[in-house]
Design a protein around this motif. Structure first.
Motif, PDB file in Angstrom:
ATOM      1  N   GLN A   1      56.201  61.955   0.346  1.00  0.00           N
ATOM      2  CA  GLN A   1      56.106  61.658  -1.078  1.00  0.00           C
ATOM      3  C   GLN A   1      55.926  60.160  -1.322  1.00  0.00           C
ATOM      4  O   GLN A   1      55.349  59.735  -2.305  1.00  0.00           O
ATOM      5  CB  GLN A   1      57.356  62.164  -1.799  1.00  0.00           C
ATOM      6  N   ASP A   2      56.430  59.338  -0.397  1.00  0.00           N
ATOM      7  CA  ASP A   2      56.321  57.891  -0.551  1.00  0.00           C
ATOM      8  C   ASP A   2      54.926  57.376  -0.235  1.00  0.00           C
ATOM      9  O   ASP A   2      54.582  56.258  -0.608  1.00  0.00           O
ATOM     10  CB  ASP A   2      57.332  57.189   0.359  1.00  0.00           C
ATOM     11  N   LEU A   3      54.129  58.162   0.488  1.00  0.00           N
ATOM     12  CA  LEU A   3      52.776  57.735   0.832  1.00  0.00           C
ATOM     13  C   LEU A   3      51.861  57.843  -0.380  1.00  0.00           C
ATOM     14  O   LEU A   3      51.917  58.810  -1.132  1.00  0.00           O
ATOM     15  CB  LEU A   3      52.217  58.594   1.974  1.00  0.00           C
ATOM     16  N   GLN A   4      51.007  56.840  -0.558  1.00  0.00           N
ATOM     17  CA  GLN A   4      50.052  56.864  -1.662  1.00  0.00           C
ATOM     18  C   GLN A   4      48.810  57.636  -1.240  1.00  0.00           C
ATOM     19  O   GLN A   4      48.148  57.276  -0.269  1.00  0.00           O
ATOM     20  CB  GLN A   4      49.660  55.444  -2.064  1.00  0.00           C
ATOM     21  N   PRO A   5      48.478  58.714  -1.951  1.00  0.00           N
ATOM     22  CA  PRO A   5      47.285  59.493  -1.566  1.00  0.00           C
ATOM     23  C   PRO A   5      45.997  58.749  -1.911  1.00  0.00           C
ATOM     24  O   PRO A   5      45.863  58.172  -2.991  1.00  0.00           O
ATOM     25  CB  PRO A   5      47.427  60.778  -2.381  1.00  0.00           C
ATOM     26  N   LEU A   6      45.060  58.753  -0.973  1.00  0.00           N
ATOM     27  CA  LEU A   6      43.737  58.163  -1.180  1.00  0.00           C
ATOM     28  C   LEU A   6      42.687  59.125  -0.661  1.00  0.00           C
ATOM     29  O   LEU A   6      42.816  59.654   0.441  1.00  0.00           O
ATOM     30  CB  LEU A   6      43.587  56.839  -0.411  1.00  0.00           C
ATOM     31  N   THR A   7      41.656  59.342  -1.456  1.00  0.00           N
ATOM     32  CA  THR A   7      40.513  60.122  -0.984  1.00  0.00           C
ATOM     33  C   THR A   7      39.351  59.173  -0.765  1.00  0.00           C
ATOM     34  O   THR A   7      39.003  58.376  -1.643  1.00  0.00           O
ATOM     35  CB  THR A   7      40.119  61.206  -2.003  1.00  0.00           C
TER      36      THR A   7
END
Length: 333
Positions: A28-34
């Motif tokens: 949850q702490d990771l920032q999602p990037l596409t």
């Protein structure tokens, strides 16, 4: 003993639950990037898959999803409309799109392919050794090849009379060359020239970049408003790519294995060849002693000038500062 066993199981269950909760919290702490590539993933994209597989993105606090692209134009549109946060697209393509559509909301932050692999490829014994040797010859090409103006630029810079060249318009231009129906094609020296050479020996490809015509290629692009709110994420992303690129250079076999883990349907032999040969296009003469990702302002000025002159984009709209910044490059070690 039964009580001890139950107590041990209880402790184990607590430990497992704690570990699972910790993993969930970490995720949850990771920032999602596409991230959208320029095309279907190839060997040139190996650093992205190495960074993902070896946890470099995660170490930077990022959960990165890598999707294939269908061309620079589509990737530029995807970044512009916010459907992806980051993309790989030709810097020249960004210059062209920005000038034609009059937008100033996307910038490149990292150069990936700076020496244009575009070239003249002919079969061995064709007699095509210098640019002017294509005069009077048969040129197999798809209909849209003249749209970016670079074959025209190559001709103009090297004093080639295009009117003497016989055009053979076909989507099967490589086959036309191999059948003997054409004398040369305009394709990437690698990997396209390599694919032709599998069936018939070729002359050394004549790179446009070696004859005065270089349009900067693939770069990491991002929307400027998103960048301003996510500067550390972009810095971390570029650090991970840079770190992974060093791993690709140090161990290309490992890079190939990790690529195939992420794209198991890819042609392993072709990807391995691309990893090997595409490194020569990472830099221009001006940037060969500079860190990966750095784009020289003069190279960018030349790209803009070529596109304004030969691709007929609006003059004066695109400037180097508009389409590229080096403010997010990792610090050189």
């Amino acid at each position: 003993m039964k009580h001890l066993t139950r107590d041990a199981l209880s402790l184990a269950s607590v430990a497992l639950m704690t570990a699972l909760m910790g993993s969930a919290t970490y995720a949850q702490d990771l920032q999602p990037l596409t991230v959208r590539l320029a095309f279907i993933a190839g060997g040139i994209d190996a650093p992205f898959f190495v960074a993902k597989s070896k946890g470099y993105f995660e170490e930077e606090g990022l959960d990165v999803t890598i999707i294939d692209g269908t061309g620079s134009t589509d990737t530029i549109q995807a970044v512009g409309n916010g459907s992806v946060q980051l993309g790989n697209a030709g810097l020249g393509a960004l210059v062209q799109a920005a000038a034609q559509a009059r937008f100033d909301n996307i910038t490149a932050v990292f150069g990936l392919v700076q020496k244009d692999p575009s070239s003249i490829v002919s079969l061995e014994g064709s007699g095509i050794d210098e640019p002017k040797d294509i005069e009077g010859k048969r040129f197999a090409t798809e209909a849209g090849n003249f749209s970016d103006g670079m074959i025209g630029a190559f001709a103009a810079v090297n004093d080639i009379d295009l009117d003497t060249i016989e055009l053979i318009v076909t989507d099967n231009y490589n086959q036309a060359l191999l059948r003997g129906d054409a004398d040369f094609v305009n394709v990437w020296a690698n990997p396209d020239g390599d694919k032709i050479a599998v069936f018939n020996a070729i002359e050394p490809p004549m790179l446009f970049a070696d004859y005065g015509v270089n349009v900067l290629g693939s770069s990491v692009i991002v929307r400027k408003d998103w960048l301003s709110e996510n500067e550390e994420a972009v810095r971390g992303y570029l650090r991970a790519i840079t770190r992974a690129h060093a791993d690709v250079i140090a161990d290309p076999d490992e890079a190939l294995d990790l690529f195939m883990e992420n794209r198991p349907d890819a042609d392993r032999e072709a990807i391995g060849l691309e990893i090997e040969v595409m490194e020569q296009y990472r830099h221009t003469a001006r940037t060969e002693r500079m860190p990966l990702g750095y784009v020289d302002p003069e190279d960018l000025v030349e790209t803009i000038s070529l596109l304004e002159t030969y691709a007929e984009i609006p003059t004066g709209w695109s400037t180097p500062e508009m389409v590229y910044t080096d403010a997010y490059l990792p610090e050189a070690e």
